[in-house]
Design an enzyme around this catalytic site. Structure first.
Site, PDB file in Angstrom:
ATOM      1  N   LYS A   1     -38.647 -36.804 -36.067  1.00 17.04           N
ATOM      2  CA  LYS A   1     -39.878 -36.017 -35.919  1.00 17.04           C
ATOM      3  C   LYS A   1     -40.494 -35.794 -37.297  1.00 17.04           C
ATOM      4  O   LYS A   1     -39.784 -35.479 -38.254  1.00 17.04           O
ATOM      5  CB  LYS A   1     -39.545 -34.680 -35.250  1.00 17.04           C
ATOM      6  CG  LYS A   1     -40.707 -33.700 -35.192  1.00 17.04           C
ATOM      7  CD  LYS A   1     -40.423 -32.561 -34.261  1.00 17.04           C
ATOM      8  CE  LYS A   1     -39.773 -31.343 -34.874  1.00 17.04           C
ATOM      9  NZ  LYS A   1     -40.530 -30.719 -35.972  1.00 17.04           N
TER      10      LYS A   1
ATOM     11  N   GLU B   1     -44.068 -33.919 -39.250  1.00 14.44           N
ATOM     12  CA  GLU B   1     -45.230 -33.029 -39.087  1.00 14.44           C
ATOM     13  C   GLU B   1     -46.467 -33.771 -39.588  1.00 14.44           C
ATOM     14  O   GLU B   1     -46.528 -34.135 -40.769  1.00 14.44           O
ATOM     15  CB  GLU B   1     -45.003 -31.737 -39.875  1.00 14.44           C
ATOM     16  CG  GLU B   1     -43.850 -30.919 -39.329  1.00 14.44           C
ATOM     17  CD  GLU B   1     -43.669 -29.574 -40.035  1.00 14.44           C
ATOM     18  OE1 GLU B   1     -44.537 -29.187 -40.855  1.00 14.44           O
ATOM     19  OE2 GLU B   1     -42.659 -28.909 -39.751  1.00 14.44           O
TER      20      GLU B   1
ATOM     21  N   ASP C   1     -35.731 -28.849 -39.246  1.00 10.92           N
ATOM     22  CA  ASP C   1     -35.658 -28.462 -40.663  1.00 10.92           C
ATOM     23  C   ASP C   1     -35.503 -26.948 -40.782  1.00 10.92           C
ATOM     24  O   ASP C   1     -35.250 -26.426 -41.868  1.00 10.92           O
ATOM     25  CB  ASP C   1     -36.857 -28.997 -41.460  1.00 10.92           C
ATOM     26  CG  ASP C   1     -38.197 -28.548 -40.909  1.00 10.92           C
ATOM     27  OD1 ASP C   1     -38.219 -27.862 -39.861  1.00 10.92           O
ATOM     28  OD2 ASP C   1     -39.235 -28.886 -41.518  1.00 10.92           O
TER      29      ASP C   1
ATOM     30  N   ASP D   1     -35.354 -33.920 -37.527  1.00 11.07           N
ATOM     31  CA  ASP D   1     -36.567 -33.514 -38.227  1.00 11.07           C
ATOM     32  C   ASP D   1     -36.544 -34.087 -39.634  1.00 11.07           C
ATOM     33  O   ASP D   1     -35.545 -33.931 -40.350  1.00 11.07           O
ATOM     34  CB  ASP D   1     -36.543 -31.986 -38.330  1.00 11.07           C
ATOM     35  CG  ASP D   1     -37.879 -31.366 -38.041  1.00 11.07           C
ATOM     36  OD1 ASP D   1     -38.867 -32.108 -37.896  1.00 11.07           O
ATOM     37  OD2 ASP D   1     -37.924 -30.131 -37.941  1.00 11.07           O
TER      38      ASP D   1
ATOM     39  N   GLU E   1     -47.020 -27.363 -31.849  1.00 11.76           N
ATOM     40  CA  GLU E   1     -46.515 -26.028 -32.214  1.00 11.76           C
ATOM     41  C   GLU E   1     -47.670 -25.042 -32.341  1.00 11.76           C
ATOM     42  O   GLU E   1     -48.698 -25.339 -32.953  1.00 11.76           O
ATOM     43  CB  GLU E   1     -45.724 -26.089 -33.535  1.00 11.76           C
ATOM     44  CG  GLU E   1     -45.236 -24.705 -33.958  1.00 11.76           C
ATOM     45  CD  GLU E   1     -44.105 -24.703 -34.972  1.00 11.76           C
ATOM     46  OE1 GLU E   1     -43.513 -25.762 -35.240  1.00 11.76           O
ATOM     47  OE2 GLU E   1     -43.822 -23.599 -35.489  1.00 11.76           O
TER      48      GLU E   1
HETATM   49  O1  KIV Z   1     -37.517 -27.284 -37.212  1.00 15.24           O
HETATM   50  C1  KIV Z   1     -37.725 -26.766 -36.112  1.00 15.24           C
HETATM   51  O2  KIV Z   1     -36.915 -25.974 -35.657  1.00 15.24           O
HETATM   52  C2  KIV Z   1     -38.953 -27.133 -35.400  1.00 15.24           C
HETATM   53  C3  KIV Z   1     -39.477 -26.375 -34.234  1.00 15.24           C
HETATM   54  C4  KIV Z   1     -40.361 -27.185 -33.378  1.00 15.24           C
HETATM   55  C5  KIV Z   1     -38.684 -25.446 -33.485  1.00 15.24           C
HETATM   56  O3  KIV Z   1     -39.561 -28.061 -35.807  1.00 15.24           O
END
Ligand code: KIV
Length: 323
Positions: free
Chosen positions: A147, A149, A78, A117, A216
């Site tokens: 992915k 968060e 993202d 993401d 992270e």
């Molecule tokens: O969006 C991103 O670039 C990330 C990082 C882990 C580099 O989530």
């Protein structure tokens, strides 16, 4: 930063287009003949103790070069919102935009594992909506993994996504989509209490079915303990060298960013090279030295063109704007 064209750039500038095309064609051949690197290949690597490398990537052309280099995983992060659109943080990255970029990256690097993401508010509000959006990344976006968060409160969602056949990477530790909650970027797990909370998040995500973890900005001893306890691959981003794989933002690595994280030491200075290349182009435009010109008229057409011009009224009538 050196803004002057150096000798090397000048030499590159004199390469014929045929030479450049030949080099690119052979790089393309290498890229298209690569054996696909899959989740299975990655698990095999991790089991044999070999580290895997991941970089962010937001376009097909760059993806092709990274695949040719042999990169294992590409993350359509993202961070595209910041890097590509110039947005202030990742909270503003649009969903449709990221789905489209993910498909472009996969088309450019079909034999590379591509992780998409999920942006802010594409998975937090409602589980059903989250699963549908993740499904878009897998189908329209051609992603291999998505992915999100998370902390342990997302275990239910991770379980539902896994049940739907969506391989989830659980991004734990510092969560940039939470930047407003913290009034700025932050590191995670720096106190004993928050370190234990991070271990618990990792465990909850694995139990819920996450295929991978991404940590992270956390102290290396905390990441090390997560790696020790984990039954799935762990990617680090500013979490020390014990992780099975590492990821950084490509533009940081290439020396194109205005702010440089300490753990992403640049391996090139492309910012300076882009400036130098642009200056060479400006010089060429000024001097009219534009290289080969492939579009030519034959003699008969040139003569006919000249003849027609002799009788042409070259005064263009002025058209008054409509009121
Ligand atoms: O969006 C991103 O670039 C990330 C990082 C882990 C580099 O989530």
């Amino acid at each position: 930063m050196n803004s002057q064209p150096n000798e090397k750039n000048k030499t590159l500038g004199t390469q014929t287009s045929a030479q450049v095309a030949g080099e690119i064609a052979s790089e393309n051949d290498a890229a298209t003949t690569r054996v696909p690197f899959t989740l299975r290949s990655l698990l095999k690597m991790v089991r044999s103790g070999e580290k895997f490398a991941c970089l962010t990537c937001y376009d097909a052309t760059t993806a092709r070069w990274l695949q040719t280099a042999g990169l294992h995983v590409l993350l359509v992060g993202d961070t595209a919102g910041e890097v590509i659109l110039g947005l202030p943080n990742t909270m503003h990255t649009p969903l449709d935009f990221l789905v489209a970029l993910t498909a472009g990256v996969k088309r450019g690097a079909p034999a590379t594992l591509v992780m998409a993401d999920m942006p802010f508010m594409s998975y937090q509000a409602d589980d059903a909506e989250a699963i549908r959006n993740a499904g878009r990344f897998m189908t329209e976006g051609l992603a291999d993994l998505v992915k999100i968060e998370v902390d342990r409160s997302f275990a239910g969602l991770v379980a539902k996504m896994s049940r739907a056949g969506i391989p989830v990477v659980a991004h734990i530790g510092s969560r940039p989509q939470h930047v407003k909650m913290h009034g700025g970027y932050y590191a995670a797990g720096k106190s004993a209490e928050s370190a234990i909370a991070l271990l618990d998040d990792a465990r909850a995500m694995i139990e819920a079915g996450a295929m991978m973890l991404l940590i992270e900005a956390a102290p290396s001893e905390v990441a090390e303990q997560i790696v020790r306890e984990s039954t799935v691959p762990v990617i680090g981003c500013g979490a020390g060298s014990s992780c099975h794989g590492q990821v950084v933002v490509l533009q940081d690595l290439l020396g194109m960013s205005t702010w440089q994280p300490a753990f992403a030491l640049p391996t090139a200075q492309l910012g300076g090279q882009i400036m130098a290349a642009a200056k060479i182009w400006m010089d060429r435009v000024k001097s009219g030295q534009l290289g080969e010109h492939p579009y030519v008229m034959n003699d008969a057409q040139r003569a006919s063109f000249g003849e027609t011009l002799k009788h042409r009224n070259t005064a263009i009538p002025r058209v008054e704007p409509k009121q």
